[in-house]
Design an enzyme around this catalytic site. Structure first.
Site, mmCIF file in Angstrom:
data_model
loop_
_atom_site.group_PDB
_atom_site.id
_atom_site.type_symbol
_atom_site.label_atom_id
_atom_site.label_comp_id
_atom_site.label_asym_id
_atom_site.label_seq_id
_atom_site.Cartn_x
_atom_site.Cartn_y
_atom_site.Cartn_z
ATOM 1 N N LYS A 76 -11.100 -9.554 -25.241
ATOM 2 C CA LYS A 76 -10.213 -10.654 -24.829
ATOM 3 C C LYS A 76 -10.448 -11.137 -23.390
ATOM 4 C CE LYS A 76 -6.353 -9.533 -27.907
ATOM 5 N NZ LYS A 76 -4.894 -9.392 -28.034
ATOM 6 N N ASP A 112 -0.760 -14.708 -27.891
ATOM 7 C CA ASP A 112 0.003 -13.456 -28.041
ATOM 8 C C ASP A 112 1.425 -13.587 -27.476
ATOM 9 O OD1 ASP A 112 -1.877 -11.873 -29.370
ATOM 10 O OD2 ASP A 112 -2.819 -11.211 -27.501
#
Ligand code: NAP
Length: 287
Positions: A76, A112
């Site tokens: 990420k 997220d």
């Protein structure tokens, strides 16, 4: 379950997820179900991409014309250097989990934190404006969630972490958006009575360490809403103990569903079929 049939043909739009490991991922079943439900001719696959192959894999998105890619652990942060543009939220959080390919230009987003907040609001009805929050943990997930809570109007966010320096560092980042205070785990006595909302973003309690707790139980109060990002197990020991003490609880599965729902919406411009996505993931977790 009724299965809608999709034919993969030369018009099928391509999607996927990059991770290492990846075979445990429930994103393919969730997103393929979403495309079926929405009647979109698309397919979503899981790619085992090792760290030294990440650059090649990202160039492959452009070369092969993939429309969208999710990025998971451990890529990420590293993936950001290979993209053409990073959305402001992802830049502040310092991580990307969703890539949109706009005619060869790769744009990175982070869904997220916003996925977590959408799940929290829809599943509990909480109004975050002006609320005091105790956020446990200061890792990657904590960064996205803390930023999203601040943007949602949380009035004060206490960030407590086993390694206090990381809590202080994250509080410093978030203090541009709301009042944020970093603490060590031994400094919470005065905080728990003030806060309305306690949130675990640490991995304490995640399978297989299901007995671990992120906070001593004597610090839980019946007026707390207690939330946990973990969804394996679905209800952690921390949530069970909080409920037994009269608190309301909220688990992490919704965050997983809604981070995928936002990615689907960024890619397709179509509202995500959230109920179908949830149903297929719940079924897979029960198997
Ligand atoms: P991470 O970057 O590795 O951060 C881990 C955090 O947990 C750090 O703050 C670490 O503290 C703390 N920690 C680890 N073990 C601990 C223990 N035994 N006691 C107390 N603190 C402990 O991990 P992450 O990516 O942020 O993920 C954290 C959790 O969120 C995981 O359980 C993950 O499954 C969950 N998550 C859920 C979703 C979802 O969709 N629902 C999405 C992302 C993550 P130190 O700084 O002191 O090491």
């Amino acid at each position: 379950m009724e299965k809608l049939m999709t034919t993969i043909d030369s018009h099928t739009i391509l999607y996927g997820v990059f991770g290492d490991p990846i075979r445990h991922s429930r994103s393919p079943i969730m997103l393929n179900r979403a495309f079926q439900e929405a009647g979109i001719n698309a397919v979503y696959a899981a790619f085992h991409v090792r760290p030294d192959e990440l650059g090649d894999a990202v160039r492959g998105i452009r070369a092969l014309g993939y429309r969208g890619i999710n990025v998971t652990i451990p890529h990420k942060v590293e993936v950001m250097q290979y993209l053409d543009e990073i959305d402001e939220g992802a830049r502040i959080v310092g991580a990307v989990n969703t890539i949109v390919n706009e005619a060869g230009k790769l744009i990175g987003y982070n869904t997220d934190g916003i996925g977590y907040v959408r799940s929290l609001k829809e599943e509990t009805g909480i109004e975050l404006k002006g609320k005091s929050v105790l956020l446990l943990g200061a890792g990657g997930a904590a960064r996205g969630v803390a930023y999203a809570l601040a943007k949602e109007g949380a009035g004060r966010i206490y960030i407590a972490n086993r390694t206090k320096e990381r809590a202080l560092e994250l509080a410093d980042t978030i203090s541009s958006y709301t009042e944020a205070i970093g603490l060590g785990m031994d400094e919470l006595g005065h905080v728990v009575d003030e806060v309305q909302f306690v949130l675990n973003t640490t991995s304490a309690g995640m399978h297989p360490h299901v007995e671990e707790l992120p906070l001593p139980l004597e610090l839980l109060r019946s007026h707390h809403l207690v939330s946990d990002l973990i969804y394996n197990p679905r209800i952690t020991r921390f949530l069970r103990e909080a409920e037994a003490r009269g608190a309301r609880i909220h688990g992490g599965l919704g965050m997983f569903i809604y981070q995928g729902a936002f990615a689907f919406e960024y890619w397709t411009g179509t509202p995500a079929p959230v109920a179908a996505m949830r149903q297929v993931v719940e079924q897979s977790l029960a198997e």
